[in-house]
Scaffold this motif. Sequence first.
Motif, PDB file in Angstrom:
ATOM      1  N   GLY A  59      -4.457 -13.893  35.394  1.00 23.86           N
ATOM      2  CA  GLY A  59      -3.780 -12.581  35.318  1.00 23.86           C
ATOM      3  C   GLY A  59      -4.277 -11.201  34.940  1.00 23.86           C
ATOM      4  O   GLY A  59      -3.628 -10.586  34.351  1.00 23.86           O
ATOM      5  N   ILE A  60      -5.623 -11.048  35.634  1.00 22.53           N
ATOM      6  CA  ILE A  60      -6.160  -9.871  35.065  1.00 22.53           C
ATOM      7  C   ILE A  60      -6.910  -9.199  36.409  1.00 22.53           C
ATOM      8  O   ILE A  60      -6.744  -9.934  37.497  1.00 22.53           O
ATOM      9  CB  ILE A  60      -7.458 -10.228  34.124  1.00 22.53           C
ATOM     10  CG1 ILE A  60      -8.248 -11.211  34.724  1.00 22.53           C
ATOM     11  CG2 ILE A  60      -6.787 -10.447  32.699  1.00 22.53           C
ATOM     12  CD1 ILE A  60      -9.586 -11.326  33.852  1.00 22.53           C
ATOM     13  N   ALA A  61      -7.044  -7.897  36.531  1.00 23.65           N
ATOM     14  CA  ALA A  61      -7.745  -7.379  37.420  1.00 23.65           C
ATOM     15  C   ALA A  61      -9.410  -7.492  37.343  1.00 23.65           C
ATOM     16  O   ALA A  61      -9.861  -7.400  36.328  1.00 23.65           O
ATOM     17  CB  ALA A  61      -7.534  -5.736  37.407  1.00 23.65           C
ATOM     18  N   PHE A 120     -16.040  -9.297  26.718  1.00 24.99           N
ATOM     19  CA  PHE A 120     -14.580  -9.270  25.866  1.00 24.99           C
ATOM     20  C   PHE A 120     -13.450 -10.010  26.286  1.00 24.99           C
ATOM     21  O   PHE A 120     -12.865 -10.957  26.011  1.00 24.99           O
ATOM     22  CB  PHE A 120     -14.371  -7.832  25.303  1.00 24.99           C
ATOM     23  CG  PHE A 120     -15.240  -7.172  24.582  1.00 24.99           C
ATOM     24  CD1 PHE A 120     -15.276  -7.380  23.278  1.00 24.99           C
ATOM     25  CD2 PHE A 120     -16.149  -6.323  24.805  1.00 24.99           C
ATOM     26  CE1 PHE A 120     -16.251  -6.762  22.167  1.00 24.99           C
ATOM     27  CE2 PHE A 120     -17.128  -5.618  24.143  1.00 24.99           C
ATOM     28  CZ  PHE A 120     -16.900  -5.785  22.696  1.00 24.99           C
ATOM     29  N   LEU A 121     -13.424  -9.750  27.696  1.00 24.69           N
ATOM     30  CA  LEU A 121     -12.420 -10.182  28.537  1.00 24.69           C
ATOM     31  C   LEU A 121     -12.644 -11.810  28.669  1.00 24.69           C
ATOM     32  O   LEU A 121     -11.793 -12.768  28.708  1.00 24.69           O
ATOM     33  CB  LEU A 121     -12.098  -9.732  29.846  1.00 24.69           C
ATOM     34  CG  LEU A 121     -11.067 -10.298  30.821  1.00 24.69           C
ATOM     35  CD1 LEU A 121     -10.395  -9.001  31.332  1.00 24.69           C
ATOM     36  CD2 LEU A 121     -11.495 -11.444  31.742  1.00 24.69           C
ATOM     37  N   PHE A 122     -13.868 -12.080  28.973  1.00 21.21           N
ATOM     38  CA  PHE A 122     -14.217 -13.655  29.134  1.00 21.21           C
ATOM     39  C   PHE A 122     -13.866 -14.489  27.533  1.00 21.21           C
ATOM     40  O   PHE A 122     -13.585 -15.530  27.627  1.00 21.21           O
ATOM     41  CB  PHE A 122     -15.613 -13.774  29.307  1.00 21.21           C
ATOM     42  CG  PHE A 122     -16.027 -13.374  30.760  1.00 21.21           C
ATOM     43  CD1 PHE A 122     -15.326 -13.629  31.893  1.00 21.21           C
ATOM     44  CD2 PHE A 122     -17.304 -12.819  31.198  1.00 21.21           C
ATOM     45  CE1 PHE A 122     -15.659 -13.191  33.174  1.00 21.21           C
ATOM     46  CE2 PHE A 122     -17.599 -12.202  32.309  1.00 21.21           C
ATOM     47  CZ  PHE A 122     -16.731 -12.460  33.499  1.00 21.21           C
ATOM     48  N   ALA A 123     -14.151 -13.481  26.627  1.00 20.85           N
ATOM     49  CA  ALA A 123     -13.835 -14.318  25.358  1.00 20.85           C
ATOM     50  C   ALA A 123     -12.418 -14.324  24.981  1.00 20.85           C
ATOM     51  O   ALA A 123     -11.852 -15.381  24.436  1.00 20.85           O
ATOM     52  CB  ALA A 123     -14.587 -13.475  24.266  1.00 20.85           C
ATOM     53  N   ALA A 183     -13.495 -25.980  25.376  1.00 19.84           N
ATOM     54  CA  ALA A 183     -13.590 -24.737  26.147  1.00 19.84           C
ATOM     55  C   ALA A 183     -14.962 -24.797  26.977  1.00 19.84           C
ATOM     56  O   ALA A 183     -16.157 -25.219  26.406  1.00 19.84           O
ATOM     57  CB  ALA A 183     -13.660 -23.593  25.018  1.00 19.84           C
ATOM     58  N   ARG A 184     -14.726 -24.109  28.191  1.00 21.77           N
ATOM     59  CA  ARG A 184     -15.996 -23.755  28.985  1.00 21.77           C
ATOM     60  C   ARG A 184     -15.692 -22.276  29.041  1.00 21.77           C
ATOM     61  O   ARG A 184     -15.051 -21.661  29.878  1.00 21.77           O
ATOM     62  CB  ARG A 184     -15.842 -24.455  30.308  1.00 21.77           C
ATOM     63  CG  ARG A 184     -16.198 -26.027  30.195  1.00 21.77           C
ATOM     64  CD  ARG A 184     -17.724 -26.172  30.047  1.00 21.77           C
ATOM     65  NE  ARG A 184     -18.069 -27.643  30.047  1.00 21.77           N
ATOM     66  CZ  ARG A 184     -18.091 -28.440  28.956  1.00 21.77           C
ATOM     67  NH1 ARG A 184     -17.657 -27.975  27.755  1.00 21.77           N
ATOM     68  NH2 ARG A 184     -18.417 -29.680  29.039  1.00 21.77           N
ATOM     69  N   SER A 185     -16.874 -21.515  28.528  1.00 18.54           N
ATOM     70  CA  SER A 185     -16.882 -19.869  28.599  1.00 18.54           C
ATOM     71  C   SER A 185     -17.930 -19.443  29.584  1.00 18.54           C
ATOM     72  O   SER A 185     -18.932 -19.966  29.807  1.00 18.54           O
ATOM     73  CB  SER A 185     -17.308 -19.531  27.247  1.00 18.54           C
ATOM     74  OG  SER A 185     -16.222 -19.809  26.285  1.00 18.54           O
ATOM     75  N   ILE A 186     -17.283 -18.301  30.219  1.00 15.99           N
ATOM     76  CA  ILE A 186     -18.036 -17.592  31.268  1.00 15.99           C
ATOM     77  C   ILE A 186     -19.316 -16.545  30.503  1.00 15.99           C
ATOM     78  O   ILE A 186     -18.760 -15.827  29.690  1.00 15.99           O
ATOM     79  CB  ILE A 186     -17.180 -16.920  32.132  1.00 15.99           C
ATOM     80  CG1 ILE A 186     -16.359 -17.939  32.658  1.00 15.99           C
ATOM     81  CG2 ILE A 186     -18.055 -16.059  33.143  1.00 15.99           C
ATOM     82  CD1 ILE A 186     -14.972 -17.261  33.585  1.00 15.99           C
ATOM     83  N   GLN A 187     -20.211 -16.596  30.891  1.00 21.70           N
ATOM     84  CA  GLN A 187     -21.338 -15.540  30.311  1.00 21.70           C
ATOM     85  C   GLN A 187     -21.228 -14.399  31.056  1.00 21.70           C
ATOM     86  O   GLN A 187     -20.961 -13.252  30.333  1.00 21.70           O
ATOM     87  CB  GLN A 187     -22.765 -16.290  30.459  1.00 21.70           C
ATOM     88  CG  GLN A 187     -23.642 -15.439  29.748  1.00 21.70           C
ATOM     89  CD  GLN A 187     -25.179 -15.802  30.094  1.00 21.70           C
ATOM     90  OE1 GLN A 187     -25.963 -15.342  30.842  1.00 21.70           O
ATOM     91  NE2 GLN A 187     -25.489 -17.323  29.551  1.00 21.70           N
ATOM     92  N   ARG A 188     -21.320 -14.362  32.480  1.00 18.86           N
ATOM     93  CA  ARG A 188     -21.158 -13.072  33.132  1.00 18.86           C
ATOM     94  C   ARG A 188     -20.746 -13.282  34.316  1.00 18.86           C
ATOM     95  O   ARG A 188     -20.806 -14.303  35.105  1.00 18.86           O
ATOM     96  CB  ARG A 188     -22.296 -12.154  33.162  1.00 18.86           C
ATOM     97  CG  ARG A 188     -23.580 -13.084  33.599  1.00 18.86           C
ATOM     98  CD  ARG A 188     -24.920 -11.997  33.506  1.00 18.86           C
ATOM     99  NE  ARG A 188     -26.093 -12.664  34.037  1.00 18.86           N
ATOM    100  CZ  ARG A 188     -26.912 -13.338  33.438  1.00 18.86           C
ATOM    101  NH1 ARG A 188     -26.772 -13.664  31.900  1.00 18.86           N
ATOM    102  NH2 ARG A 188     -27.944 -14.003  33.910  1.00 18.86           N
ATOM    103  N   LEU A 220     -16.596 -11.849  19.407  1.00 12.05           N
ATOM    104  CA  LEU A 220     -16.068 -10.598  20.513  1.00 12.05           C
ATOM    105  C   LEU A 220     -14.928 -10.574  20.686  1.00 12.05           C
ATOM    106  O   LEU A 220     -14.370  -9.463  20.603  1.00 12.05           O
ATOM    107  CB  LEU A 220     -17.017 -10.971  21.809  1.00 12.05           C
ATOM    108  CG  LEU A 220     -18.308 -10.886  21.631  1.00 12.05           C
ATOM    109  CD1 LEU A 220     -18.908 -10.985  23.065  1.00 12.05           C
ATOM    110  CD2 LEU A 220     -18.716  -9.302  21.369  1.00 12.05           C
ATOM    111  N   ASP A 221     -14.166 -11.690  20.614  1.00 15.18           N
ATOM    112  CA  ASP A 221     -12.784 -11.614  20.774  1.00 15.18           C
ATOM    113  C   ASP A 221     -12.082 -11.197  19.532  1.00 15.18           C
ATOM    114  O   ASP A 221     -11.131 -10.365  19.618  1.00 15.18           O
ATOM    115  CB  ASP A 221     -12.204 -13.166  21.065  1.00 15.18           C
ATOM    116  CG  ASP A 221     -10.611 -13.290  21.573  1.00 15.18           C
ATOM    117  OD1 ASP A 221     -10.148 -12.400  22.100  1.00 15.18           O
ATOM    118  OD2 ASP A 221      -9.929 -14.245  20.723  1.00 15.18           O
TER     119      ASP A 221
END
Length: 389
Positions: free
Chosen positions: A248-250, A257-260, A274-279, A337-338
């Motif tokens: 639900g984001i643009a 920060f958004l990935f966090a 959790a599986r986090s996105i780097q970039r 970062l979050d």
Amino acid sequence: MADAESRPTRPSGVIATKSKAATVAAAAADICDQLPGDGLAMVLIFLSPHYDPHDFIAAITARLPGIPVYGCTTAGELSPDGWEDNSVVALAFAADDFTVVTQPIFGLSGFRVDEGRRLGNELRQELLRHGGVDEGVFGLVLIDGMCQREEAIMSAIHASLDNIPLVGGSAGDGLRFERTWVFHDGKAHTDAALLILIRTSLPFRPFKCDNFEPTATKMVVTEADLEQRIVKQLNAEPAAEEYCRAVGIADSELDPFLFAAHPVLVRVGGSYFARSIQRVSPDGSLRFFCAIDEGMVLTAARSRNSVAAAREMLAEVRDDLGEVSIFIGFECILRRLDAEQHQFAREMSELYRDNRIVGFHTYGEQYGSMHVNQTLTGVAIGKRQGSPR
């Protein structure tokens, strides 16, 4: 800086120190002045990329002759005073309370699972020769945070150690994501990992803490570059576009920060990790911190209060262990970062300071056989019964 004559001669437990001195030489001297002159089983160093890793490990090893020094570079430090940057943190383990054996693993780019199992088994046998049983043993794993082989390494090591609990972290490089270093034998190594087995008579307990819950929104990885941990398509749509729709984001808002704030989860053995996105790449693909696979189901996550989740974890550990002398922690940089983005970083830092959570911010965390993201893992060390408060 402590007076050398005031150093304790017979240390106990784990001694935590830090330095923010401007130069390598000054920081190494500052750390060593805060440590006892002998009676140490090992010293762990968590070093900001602000310092040259080769110069620092050489300098501090020269100042601690006869004491094994290990560690890695960081994406931030968990110091005795809370969250830090541009610092060095040291954990010194007293020889009266800890027996330590270590095994470096070099050449991770060519790592073979059978070799990892052999090395883990050999190290376990070496520790058994020092004491005879597996009781009172835990393992720490430090891994080059850019190697992209953590899952294979952890799976192989864990399989060779029977029921010995494992925790650890992937070395960091600030937010540059260029090169990370692991310290062994007075040198800084890349493309390397370090397995440390520790026997102690003190009570201890591994821990894991995150602050995400699964939602009903699912995404399936339909095209990916597995070696590079890059997802090209989700639900047969361009990965970045579908991810943005799901959370639900643009897509114009995509940044660290958004990935966090919006990781995804995978379900393993009935639990979510959790599986986090780097970039995000210019072509709209997503690079992950953890291994991914085509057909993997990703679940959008819902965040809950990070501070409350950490307090719950601390209370659970104390209920189980009693009084805790130190929490050795490995925390994903995305958690920090979050916290900074949502303005509760100071509260988290103070919580860590007040509870002696000491370690470093990572590019990934190890827990058992798993490599995870956006998590705080580690081991809590209790106090000997009858010891003074």
